[in-house]
Design a protein around this motif. Structure first.
Motif, PDB file in Angstrom:
ATOM      1  N   SER A 254       0.873  -1.342  -0.131  1.00 61.99           N
ATOM      2  CA  SER A 254       0.025   0.138  -0.098  1.00 61.99           C
ATOM      3  C   SER A 254       0.812   1.364  -0.003  1.00 61.99           C
ATOM      4  O   SER A 254       2.124   1.111   0.514  1.00 61.99           O
ATOM      5  CB  SER A 254      -0.863  -0.013   1.186  1.00 61.99           C
ATOM      6  N   SER A 255       0.305   2.306  -0.581  1.00 59.23           N
ATOM      7  CA  SER A 255       1.039   3.550  -0.444  1.00 59.23           C
ATOM      8  C   SER A 255       2.474   3.527  -1.004  1.00 59.23           C
ATOM      9  O   SER A 255       3.437   4.242  -0.216  1.00 59.23           O
ATOM     10  CB  SER A 255       0.677   4.225   0.722  1.00 59.23           C
ATOM     11  N   LEU A 256       2.639   2.912  -2.220  1.00 60.95           N
ATOM     12  CA  LEU A 256       4.048   2.779  -2.580  1.00 60.95           C
ATOM     13  C   LEU A 256       4.517   4.103  -2.840  1.00 60.95           C
ATOM     14  O   LEU A 256       5.915   4.170  -3.052  1.00 60.95           O
ATOM     15  CB  LEU A 256       4.012   1.998  -3.721  1.00 60.95           C
ATOM     16  N   PRO A 274       1.676   3.250 -11.990  1.00 59.71           N
ATOM     17  CA  PRO A 274       2.508   2.163 -11.254  1.00 59.71           C
ATOM     18  C   PRO A 274       2.831   0.809 -11.976  1.00 59.71           C
ATOM     19  O   PRO A 274       3.202   0.008 -11.365  1.00 59.71           O
ATOM     20  CB  PRO A 274       1.606   2.137 -10.024  1.00 59.71           C
ATOM     21  N   ASN A 307      -2.867   3.389  -4.225  1.00 59.87           N
ATOM     22  CA  ASN A 307      -1.829   3.424  -5.100  1.00 59.87           C
ATOM     23  C   ASN A 307      -2.026   4.254  -6.338  1.00 59.87           C
ATOM     24  O   ASN A 307      -1.593   4.104  -7.423  1.00 59.87           O
ATOM     25  CB  ASN A 307      -1.216   2.121  -5.530  1.00 59.87           C
ATOM     26  N   ASN A 333      -8.066   3.648  -4.024  1.00 56.57           N
ATOM     27  CA  ASN A 333      -7.583   3.721  -5.325  1.00 56.57           C
ATOM     28  C   ASN A 333      -8.831   4.359  -6.366  1.00 56.57           C
ATOM     29  O   ASN A 333      -9.981   4.968  -5.650  1.00 56.57           O
ATOM     30  CB  ASN A 333      -7.221   2.148  -5.857  1.00 56.57           C
TER      31      ASN A 333
END
Length: 670
Positions: A254-256, A274, A307, A333
């Motif tokens: 999560s939350s890269l 991404p 993301n 998302n």
């Protein structure tokens, strides 16, 4: 349209020479003497090139309109440019060279010669294994409907990839596949890196009834990686290691975008999607596990929350790497509707929990939950709400499994033993002498067809891991679910003794179970049929015959590998009277259906009725004799004892002695 750079050979737009300049650049106007500042140019044959451009990059004259080579005798009329006849233009020379070398610009020739498309391929002969290329692995052709086409469907697949990738990428630039080959169940294609990135977007798309799986295999093994690639790989491993919890078996991705290591690596520069990062992370994950079972045991849950993903196509590599995922969090998302999730409709079949909280789909598609329940058969928790119980999941999965039709024993209505005799002889001769078998029972009007269903049959035999090859049968298969056009269907219906013999010689050798000792491996039905054609033409109303249906198994040997395999089959024969002067019985129709091996369903056991003991039988006989004779139970018993408990004799004895019986014998008869 994206802006283009300057054309090859053109100078910068602001570097025009003033009028009267003595430089090499062309002037803007006026009369200027043509300068011969370079040597004479020659063509491929070493002759003076009359059509070569002038030194300033401009042609000395307009090109000729005729680009062909004159085939008739050379004209004696002097040409306008001298006594020599006209020479082909540069375009015509390129066409001639293509014909000579066989490197035309169409797709089949590029496949055969391994050259890139376009006119540049003919100028430089650039090979496809240059450093700027990408190799992709495509899975799904063998299971598609196109696999039965000529060439195995390779041409159709390549055309689909080029056309669809250009459409999905929304580019006017043509997508080109430079080289391709089939290896086992995979097709390997080589493209430029730019085209390869666009073709990778087709991962999960449907082609000819199957779903394609496309992966990038251009990256080498550990020893072949550069130092920079190894450094990137190690950094991604560190990211995965920091985000994995072995206790809960959760991989938290999560939350890269907030990850400091990934920021430093530049994955999110310029607001990029991404997709590239997920493919890189999943590629590293694939290298961490040796077997699918090890992967299933290690990762049960994945979180991709926060993301900014707006289509699962961007994270399709997750479903490829972890197809048996149980829990998935896609909260926070940007999924706007069900179309953004549709690529996963036939994937993640073991998913039990799916979270889509705080996504636009909740407001735009209020009924999305009902649709997703149908997509994922094991789904129980959707966005925090229970949509199924474990018992409901088990019941629905059990209902999806095919159940065998109950068998109550065979129905064998033979005519004069014809069916039994034919089956016994057919099985032995088909295994040992097919040519003589076809010559004896088949004639010019007999038909034969084979249909292959190579889908795995794990529901009936989950412990059987056998995955045998079907290549020897597929090219003859007439399976109407896959062969949908009339032409191929007609071509795969083989008529006449010679054609049937030819096909049988190309099919693998077989060995059927012995009918006498292993009859339990067969189910054979036989029924009379009417209205069959009379081969002599004397009876227009038709003649009688029989239809035989066999279900069973046999072993065969693959022609190339010589491996043996066990297959299940069904075979239906229509037998009728033979042609006068030949065998009295002939095969009118022979239909063979093959499928993955599965044992025959056992016959349904009939309910057993408890047999009464001797005393109960005697009591029943006494009661029945009382009803028919009108005697008391005592006299009825005396009568039955005198007849040794033979009811018919006792009744006969009663009728003989009735007049002699005392009145008390009937005292309670009323």
């Amino acid at each position: 349209m994206a802006p283009h750079g300057p054309r090859k050979g053109a100078g910068p737009s602001g570097a025009r020479n003033p009028r009267g300049s003595t430089g090499k650049a062309a002037t803007r106007g006026g009369i200027c003497k043509r300068r011969n500042t370079t040597g004479a140019r020659v063509d491929r044959d070493g002759d003076l090139d009359m059509d070569a451009p002038a030194a300033g990059g401009r042609s000395s004259r307009k090109p000729k309109r005729d680009d062909t080579i004159p085939t008739g005798p050379r004209s004696t009329r002097p040409a306008a440019n001298g006594p020599r006849g006209p020479r082909p233009t540069a375009k015509a020379q390129q066409i001639i060279q293509r014909v000579i070398t066989g490197t035309s610009g169409n797709l089949p020739s590029r496949i055969a010669n391994g050259m890139s498309g376009g006119t540049k391929a003919f100028k430089g002969g650039r090979q496809v294994n240059a450093s700027h290329t990408m190799t992709l692995q495509v899975e799904g052709l063998k299971s598609s409907k196109a696999a039965n086409n000529e060439g195995g469907g390779l041409k159709e697949l390549l055309n689909f990839l080029e056309r669809k990738a250009q459409s999905v990428a929304k580019t006017t630039r043509p997508i080109r596949i430079k080289k391709s080959h089939i290896n086992g169940d995979f097709v390997y294609v080589t493209t430029s890196k730019e085209d390869g990135e666009d073709i990778l977007k087709l991962n999960g798309f449907s082609f000819a009834g199957t779903v394609l799986s496309i992966t990038d295999t251009s990256t080498g093994e550990q020893d072949g990686l550069s130092s920079n690639a190894l450094e990137v790989k190690d950094q991604l491993r560190n990211v995965l290691s920091a985000r994995y919890d072995p206790n809960t078996k959760l991989l938290n991705l999560s939350s890269l975008g907030d990850d400091p290591i990934l920021k430093e690596m530049g994955f999110f520069s310029g607001g990029s999607k991404p997709e590239k990062l997920f493919r890189a992370l999943m590629a590293v994950c694939e290298g961490l596990f040796k077997t699918p079972e090890e992967k299933r045991n290690a990762v049960v849950s994945v979180s991709l929350a926060g993301n900014y993903v707006d289509d699962v196509l961007q994270i399709m590599s997750l479903a490829d790497t972890f197809p048996d995922l149980v829990n998935l969090d896609l909260s926070r998302n940007q999924f706007k509707d069900l179309k953004a999730l549709q690529k996963w409709q036939h994937r993640l079949r073991k998913l039990e929990t799916l979270l889509l909280n705080d996504t636009p789909i909740e407001a735009s598609t209020p009924d999305y939950k009902a649709e997703l329940i149908g997509w994922f058969p094991r789904l129980q928790n959707l966005s925090g709400l229970q949509v199924r119980t474990p018992e409901q999941v088990a019941a629905e999965l059990a209902a999806l499994k095919p159940t065998p039709i109950p068998q109550h024993g065979i129905d064998f209505r033979d005519i004069g033993g014809i069916g039994e005799g034919f089956i016994k002889e057919f099985i032995g001769m088909y295994d040992a002498n097919r040519s003589s078998l076809a010559a004896k029972y088949y004639d010019d009007q007999s038909t034969f067809s084979v249909a292959v269903d190579n889908a795995p049959n794990t529901s009936l035999h989950p412990s059987n891991p056998q995955r045998s090859s079907w290549g020897a049968y597929i090219k003859f298969s007439r399976n109407h679910t896959k062969i949908t056009h009339a032409g191929p269907r007609v071509q795969r219906l083989f008529t006449g003794t010679n054609l049937i013999q030819s096909v049988w010689q190309q099919l693998p050798l077989t060995r059927h179970p012995d009918l006498a000792t292993e009859f339990h491996k067969y189910i054979i039905d036989c029924h009379p049929v009417q209205g069959l054609p009379d081969p002599s033409g004397q009876d227009p109303s038709g003649m009688d015959g029989i239809m035989i249906t066999m279900h069973g198994e046999f072993q065969d040997q693959e022609p190339v590998t010589l491996n043996t395999a066990t297959r299940s089959f069904s075979r239906t024969f229509v037998l009728g009277p033979g042609v006068p002067g030949r065998n009295p019985i002939r095969v009118i129709s022979d239909m063979l259906s093959l499928r993955t091996f599965g044992p025959l369903p056992s016959s349904v056991p009939q309910p057993t009725i408890a047999q009464p003991n001797e005393e109960q039988q005697q009591e029943q006989m006494v009661v029945e004799l009382c009803k028919q004779s009108g005697m008391t139970p005592e006299y009825s018993r005396f009568c039955l004892v005198g007849a040794n408990w033979n009811f018919d004799q006792a009744l006969m004895l009663f009728n003989e002695k009735r007049a002699q019986l005392p009145a008390e014998a009937f005292a309670t008869a009323s």
